[in-house]
Design a protein around this motif. Structure first.
Motif, PDB file in Angstrom:
ATOM      1  N   LEU A  49       0.814  -1.218   0.000  1.00 44.48           N
ATOM      2  CA  LEU A  49       0.000   0.000   0.000  1.00 44.48           C
ATOM      3  C   LEU A  49       0.847   1.268   0.000  1.00 44.48           C
ATOM      4  O   LEU A  49       0.311   2.367   0.111  1.00 44.48           O
ATOM      5  CB  LEU A  49      -0.938   0.008   1.211  1.00 44.48           C
ATOM      6  N   LEU A  50       2.170   1.109  -0.119  1.00 39.28           N
ATOM      7  CA  LEU A  50       3.074   2.256  -0.080  1.00 39.28           C
ATOM      8  C   LEU A  50       3.588   2.593  -1.467  1.00 39.28           C
ATOM      9  O   LEU A  50       3.674   1.718  -2.342  1.00 39.28           O
ATOM     10  CB  LEU A  50       4.256   1.965   0.853  1.00 39.28           C
ATOM     11  N   VAL A  51       3.933   3.819  -1.664  1.00 39.60           N
ATOM     12  CA  VAL A  51       4.604   4.270  -2.884  1.00 39.60           C
ATOM     13  C   VAL A  51       5.802   5.115  -2.475  1.00 39.60           C
ATOM     14  O   VAL A  51       5.858   5.632  -1.351  1.00 39.60           O
ATOM     15  CB  VAL A  51       3.662   5.088  -3.799  1.00 39.60           C
ATOM     16  N   VAL A  52       6.760   5.243  -3.366  1.00 37.37           N
ATOM     17  CA  VAL A  52       7.969   6.013  -3.098  1.00 37.37           C
ATOM     18  C   VAL A  52       7.851   7.372  -3.773  1.00 37.37           C
ATOM     19  O   VAL A  52       7.557   7.464  -4.976  1.00 37.37           O
ATOM     20  CB  VAL A  52       9.220   5.268  -3.601  1.00 37.37           C
ATOM     21  N   GLU A  53       8.062   8.410  -3.016  1.00 33.53           N
ATOM     22  CA  GLU A  53       8.057   9.773  -3.551  1.00 33.53           C
ATOM     23  C   GLU A  53       9.408  10.427  -3.289  1.00 33.53           C
ATOM     24  O   GLU A  53      10.080  10.121  -2.302  1.00 33.53           O
ATOM     25  CB  GLU A  53       6.939  10.600  -2.910  1.00 33.53           C
ATOM     26  N   ARG A  54       9.800  11.337  -4.186  1.00 36.71           N
ATOM     27  CA  ARG A  54      11.071  12.068  -4.051  1.00 36.71           C
ATOM     28  C   ARG A  54      10.802  13.564  -4.109  1.00 36.71           C
ATOM     29  O   ARG A  54       9.896  14.026  -4.811  1.00 36.71           O
ATOM     30  CB  ARG A  54      12.037  11.691  -5.166  1.00 36.71           C
ATOM     31  N   ASP A  55      11.587  14.284  -3.377  1.00 35.76           N
ATOM     32  CA  ASP A  55      11.522  15.746  -3.432  1.00 35.76           C
ATOM     33  C   ASP A  55      12.499  16.211  -4.502  1.00 35.76           C
ATOM     34  O   ASP A  55      13.684  16.409  -4.241  1.00 35.76           O
ATOM     35  CB  ASP A  55      11.878  16.333  -2.059  1.00 35.76           C
ATOM     36  N   GLY A  56      12.004  16.338  -5.720  1.00 37.62           N
ATOM     37  CA  GLY A  56      12.880  16.668  -6.839  1.00 37.62           C
ATOM     38  C   GLY A  56      13.425  15.404  -7.488  1.00 37.62           C
ATOM     39  O   GLY A  56      13.141  14.277  -7.077  1.00 37.62           O
ATOM     40  N   THR A  57      14.273  15.613  -8.497  1.00 37.02           N
ATOM     41  CA  THR A  57      14.806  14.475  -9.244  1.00 37.02           C
ATOM     42  C   THR A  57      15.753  13.630  -8.410  1.00 37.02           C
ATOM     43  O   THR A  57      15.718  12.398  -8.460  1.00 37.02           O
ATOM     44  CB  THR A  57      15.545  14.973 -10.498  1.00 37.02           C
ATOM     45  N   PHE A  58      16.599  14.276  -7.622  1.00 34.48           N
ATOM     46  CA  PHE A  58      17.610  13.553  -6.860  1.00 34.48           C
ATOM     47  C   PHE A  58      17.330  13.619  -5.356  1.00 34.48           C
ATOM     48  O   PHE A  58      18.237  13.449  -4.548  1.00 34.48           O
ATOM     49  CB  PHE A  58      19.006  14.126  -7.151  1.00 34.48           C
ATOM     50  N   GLY A  59      16.089  13.871  -5.015  1.00 32.45           N
ATOM     51  CA  GLY A  59      15.743  13.950  -3.599  1.00 32.45           C
ATOM     52  C   GLY A  59      15.738  12.597  -2.920  1.00 32.45           C
ATOM     53  O   GLY A  59      15.756  11.542  -3.567  1.00 32.45           O
ATOM     54  N   LYS A  60      15.719  12.636  -1.624  1.00 29.78           N
ATOM     55  CA  LYS A  60      15.701  11.412  -0.839  1.00 29.78           C
ATOM     56  C   LYS A  60      14.370  10.696  -1.011  1.00 29.78           C
ATOM     57  O   LYS A  60      13.306  11.313  -0.863  1.00 29.78           O
ATOM     58  CB  LYS A  60      15.935  11.742   0.640  1.00 29.78           C
ATOM     59  N   PRO A  61      14.382   9.380  -1.320  1.00 29.70           N
ATOM     60  CA  PRO A  61      13.118   8.657  -1.485  1.00 29.70           C
ATOM     61  C   PRO A  61      12.413   8.488  -0.136  1.00 29.70           C
ATOM     62  O   PRO A  61      13.036   8.146   0.866  1.00 29.70           O
ATOM     63  CB  PRO A  61      13.554   7.301  -2.065  1.00 29.70           C
ATOM     64  N   VAL A  62      11.109   8.701  -0.154  1.00 27.99           N
ATOM     65  CA  VAL A  62      10.294   8.577   1.056  1.00 27.99           C
ATOM     66  C   VAL A  62       9.078   7.711   0.725  1.00 27.99           C
ATOM     67  O   VAL A  62       8.413   7.933  -0.296  1.00 27.99           O
ATOM     68  CB  VAL A  62       9.827   9.954   1.567  1.00 27.99           C
ATOM     69  N   GLU A  63       8.816   6.729   1.561  1.00 26.24           N
ATOM     70  CA  GLU A  63       7.656   5.869   1.378  1.00 26.24           C
ATOM     71  C   GLU A  63       6.430   6.514   2.020  1.00 26.24           C
ATOM     72  O   GLU A  63       6.462   6.859   3.203  1.00 26.24           O
ATOM     73  CB  GLU A  63       7.895   4.488   1.984  1.00 26.24           C
TER      74      GLU A  63
END
Length: 301
Positions: A49-63
């Motif tokens: 139920l999780l997806v990975v999002e990034r803050d910008g192109t090289f941002g830290k991945p956050v679930e």
């Protein structure tokens, strides 16, 4: 005229004795069941139920919570469903052949005409004692045109080609699991009362008639059980095709659903792999449940 009322007796529930002893004996199983079954299932469902999002192109991945996003991707994944269709075709052909061999071997072992039953019972069961990976490596060498001692045959008829590799894997699975299924059916045959067969022989029935008319119908529950195990095992096919990838390029990274899950998790895309696993588990449950209900309905007719 007076009537006397009869007091109604209340059924008393028998108290369960030795509750503490029961809890002590069940505790090891409950702990292991929760740790290695319930928790992994819960973790897989939560991860799916999780997806990975990034803050910008090289941002830290956050679930973050993504709802059914991963499941939508699973149902849009053509390669995954192609692998499901591939193992479904595998099961439609391989499972009946394997169970047919297992039934014939079990009936032969149960026949009074066969001598040396202990030897043949062990000989039929020995392939199951070989780990699946070792069996796949052994058969892979036999299939390989450059390594096989039967190079005269394998060089002219490529058993690792895209058109034949699925059935080469089916041969390995059949070789390994025929003895296992045979033992289940044979155990069911041994549990049948001998008086039934003696009565049939007195009525003039031969061994073939006894096998077809008496033994097979009576051991049908054992055959259904082996079929359910085989359906579950078919959808979980992993070791044999994974080993065959080192012998041929015909086995792709999405050849079976489990290989697709393994490849996706190594990307890494653990959430999508978890969603694939949940969908595969539900498909396995539905197919096994439908098959069980179908056989039960046939038995009631």
């Amino acid at each position: 005229m007076t009537t006397t009322s009869v007091p109604r007796l209340k059924a008393r529930r028998t108290p369960v004795k030795h509750k503490r002893a029961i809890a002590i004996f069940l505790a090891p199983f409950a702990v292991l069941f929760a740790a290695f079954y319930l928790l992994p299932i819960g973790w897989a469902i939560g991860q799916s139920l999780l997806v990975v999002e990034r803050d910008g192109t090289f941002g830290k991945p956050v679930e973050v919570f993504g709802g059914l996003t991963q499941y939508i991707l699973v149902f849009q994944n053509e390669a995954f469903w192609a692998s499901v269709g591939r193992v479904a075709l595998f099961g439609v052909v391989q499972v009946p052949v394997m169970l047919g061999f297992a039934l014939v071997l079990a009936l032969l072992l149960d026949s009074p005409l066969v001598k040396g039953k202990k030897f043949f019972r062990l000989a039929f069961f020995v392939p199951y004692a070989v780990p699946g990976v070792i069996a796949a490596i052994m058969w892979g060498y036999l299939y390989s045109p450059n390594l096989s001692p039967f190079a005269a045959f394998t060089s002219g008829f490529d058993l690792l080609a895209p058109e034949t590799v699925l059935w080469s894997i089916a041969n390995v699975v059949t070789w390994v699991y025929v003895g296992y299924n045979m033992l289940i059916i044979y155990s069911a045959l041994l549990a049948l009362p001998s008086e039934i067969f003696e009565a049939a022989r007195l009525d003039g029935a031969n061994q073939l008639q006894i096998a077809l008319s008496i033994k097979i119908p009576l051991v049908m529950p054992a055959i259904v059980l082996t079929a359910i195990f085989s359906i579950i095992g078919t959808l979980q096919l992993l070791a044999e095709p994974q080993v065959f990838r080192s012998f041929t390029s015909s086995v792709s990274s999405t050849f079976t659903p489990n290989i697709a899950v393994y490849t996706t998790s190594a990307v890494p895309n653990v959430s999508l792999a978890a969603a694939m696993s949940v969908v595969l588990a539900l498909a396995t449950f539905i197919m096994s449940f439908v098959f069980l209900k179908f056989t039960q309905r046939k038995g009631d007719q």
